[in-house]
Design a protein around this motif. Sequence first.
Motif, PDB file in Angstrom:
ATOM      1  N   SER A 163       0.770  -4.418  -1.310  1.00 24.19           N
ATOM      2  CA  SER A 163       2.188  -4.697  -1.028  1.00 24.19           C
ATOM      3  C   SER A 163       3.109  -3.769  -1.816  1.00 24.19           C
ATOM      4  CB  SER A 163       2.496  -6.159  -1.374  1.00 24.19           C
ATOM      5  OG  SER A 163       1.716  -7.034  -0.578  1.00 24.19           O
ATOM      6  N   LEU A 164       2.709  -3.400  -3.030  1.00 22.20           N
ATOM      7  CA  LEU A 164       3.528  -2.462  -3.815  1.00 22.20           C
ATOM      8  C   LEU A 164       3.533  -1.083  -3.147  1.00 22.20           C
ATOM      9  CD1 LEU A 164       2.556  -3.464  -7.472  1.00 22.20           C
ATOM     10  CD2 LEU A 164       4.597  -4.100  -6.181  1.00 22.20           C
ATOM     11  N   LEU A 167       6.043  -1.316  -0.405  1.00 21.37           N
ATOM     12  CA  LEU A 167       7.418  -1.221  -0.899  1.00 21.37           C
ATOM     13  C   LEU A 167       7.761   0.222  -1.273  1.00 21.37           C
ATOM     14  CD1 LEU A 167       7.841  -4.381  -3.205  1.00 21.37           C
ATOM     15  CD2 LEU A 167       9.005  -3.895  -1.050  1.00 21.37           C
ATOM     16  N   ARG A 170       8.339   2.123   1.864  1.00 20.68           N
ATOM     17  CA  ARG A 170       9.556   1.710   2.581  1.00 20.68           C
ATOM     18  C   ARG A 170      10.806   2.321   1.960  1.00 20.68           C
ATOM     19  NH1 ARG A 170      10.062  -4.426   2.472  1.00 20.68           N
ATOM     20  NH2 ARG A 170       8.201  -4.205   3.749  1.00 20.68           N
ATOM     21  N   TYR A 171      10.839   2.375   0.637  1.00 20.17           N
ATOM     22  CA  TYR A 171      12.054   2.850  -0.031  1.00 20.17           C
ATOM     23  C   TYR A 171      11.924   4.273  -0.569  1.00 20.17           C
ATOM     24  CZ  TYR A 171      13.613  -1.961   0.274  1.00 20.17           C
ATOM     25  OH  TYR A 171      13.999  -3.189   0.757  1.00 20.17           O
ATOM     26  N   LEU A 236       6.993 -10.412  -5.211  1.00 28.74           N
ATOM     27  CA  LEU A 236       7.367  -9.153  -4.553  1.00 28.74           C
ATOM     28  C   LEU A 236       8.840  -9.110  -4.174  1.00 28.74           C
ATOM     29  CD1 LEU A 236       4.171  -8.808  -2.386  1.00 28.74           C
ATOM     30  CD2 LEU A 236       4.807  -7.395  -4.338  1.00 28.74           C
ATOM     31  N   ASN A 237       9.431 -10.278  -3.924  1.00 29.48           N
ATOM     32  CA  ASN A 237      10.871 -10.298  -3.625  1.00 29.48           C
ATOM     33  C   ASN A 237      11.679  -9.788  -4.824  1.00 29.48           C
ATOM     34  OD1 ASN A 237      10.642 -11.303  -1.018  1.00 29.48           O
ATOM     35  ND2 ASN A 237      10.604 -13.433  -1.718  1.00 29.48           N
ATOM     36  N   GLU A 240      11.308  -6.012  -4.958  1.00 35.68           N
ATOM     37  CA  GLU A 240      12.131  -5.360  -3.928  1.00 35.68           C
ATOM     38  C   GLU A 240      13.612  -5.411  -4.295  1.00 35.68           C
ATOM     39  OE1 GLU A 240      11.554  -6.896  -0.021  1.00 35.68           O
ATOM     40  OE2 GLU A 240      12.498  -5.152   0.929  1.00 35.68           O
ATOM     41  N   GLN A 244      16.207  -2.302  -4.787  1.00 33.02           N
ATOM     42  CA  GLN A 244      17.472  -2.240  -4.044  1.00 33.02           C
ATOM     43  C   GLN A 244      18.671  -2.099  -4.968  1.00 33.02           C
ATOM     44  OE1 GLN A 244      17.493  -5.730  -1.574  1.00 33.02           O
ATOM     45  NE2 GLN A 244      16.270  -4.773   0.042  1.00 33.02           N
ATOM     46  N   GLN A 254      16.380  -6.830   4.655  1.00 33.37           N
ATOM     47  CA  GLN A 254      15.848  -5.758   5.496  1.00 33.37           C
ATOM     48  C   GLN A 254      16.604  -5.621   6.819  1.00 33.37           C
ATOM     49  OE1 GLN A 254      13.719  -3.184   5.106  1.00 33.37           O
ATOM     50  NE2 GLN A 254      14.146  -3.849   3.030  1.00 33.37           N
TER      51      GLN A 254
END
Length: 268
Positions: A163-164, A167, A170-171, A236-237, A240, A244, A254
């Motif tokens: 999951s990391l 992330l 994604r960013y 994970l939230n 993230e 952000q 998202q």
Amino acid sequence: MRIKKRLFIGLLALSLLFITAVLAGSWYLLVNHTSFLNRLLLVLGFFTLAVLFLIIALGIAGLVLILWQERSRPFLQRLGLIAVNTLFPVALALGRRLGVKAETIKASFIEMNNQLVRLRGLLIEPGKILLLAPHCLQWSGCPHKITVDVYNCRRCGRCPIDSLHALAERYGVRLAVATGGTLARHFVKQYRPRAVVAIACERDLTSGIQDTQPMPVLGVLNSRPHGPCLNTQVNLNQVEQAIQFFLYGKTISQPQVRSEGWEVSSSV
């Protein structure tokens, strides 16, 4: 090269001699204060102590003001860092005497640090953000070594590393996995980020934040359902949201990123 124990013992003895010399000198000056030179030295000594006390007091008051008004004040924040670094060991020792766990005190320090970093309102390019994770997030039975090259991860999804990765992709931020504080500091020196989102336990996050000052670091505590340093987890939230904050200056969902077309800009 073998490090000899007498180095540390010698420095301890020198420290004790230094404190003894300062106390003895102060006592001598107080007893013989009739001399002009002695009075001058006493005044200089008290002045130095008064300046140090004033800096620490202003630092603490500045931190309270910043957190209360939720407004960044760089000068007061610098004084606050001096006060924190000076008094942190004392606060830990005092907390233990009062029955407060060291982890609780360090978690409070991390929360204060995060708030101060958020108030700075930084906007940082994705490539200048380092997402730094501890090795204990990796599944303990995994045969693939990811601390040297994080892309050795097979993305099986058995641990949060997958999951990391998602992330980071994604960013567009850089991901690194460290076995401990020494390797984490090595990654910071190697990649030279402008900001760090760090995941770790209270002890490692606290020392990492202090070692990298004044670099902005948003700390995210890991959870340890299987005990320390074994198959740890992370929210994970929270990770993230920390990314952000550095990218956009606030937390956004998202769907907002996609529908409102948030641009990544940089003030650093």
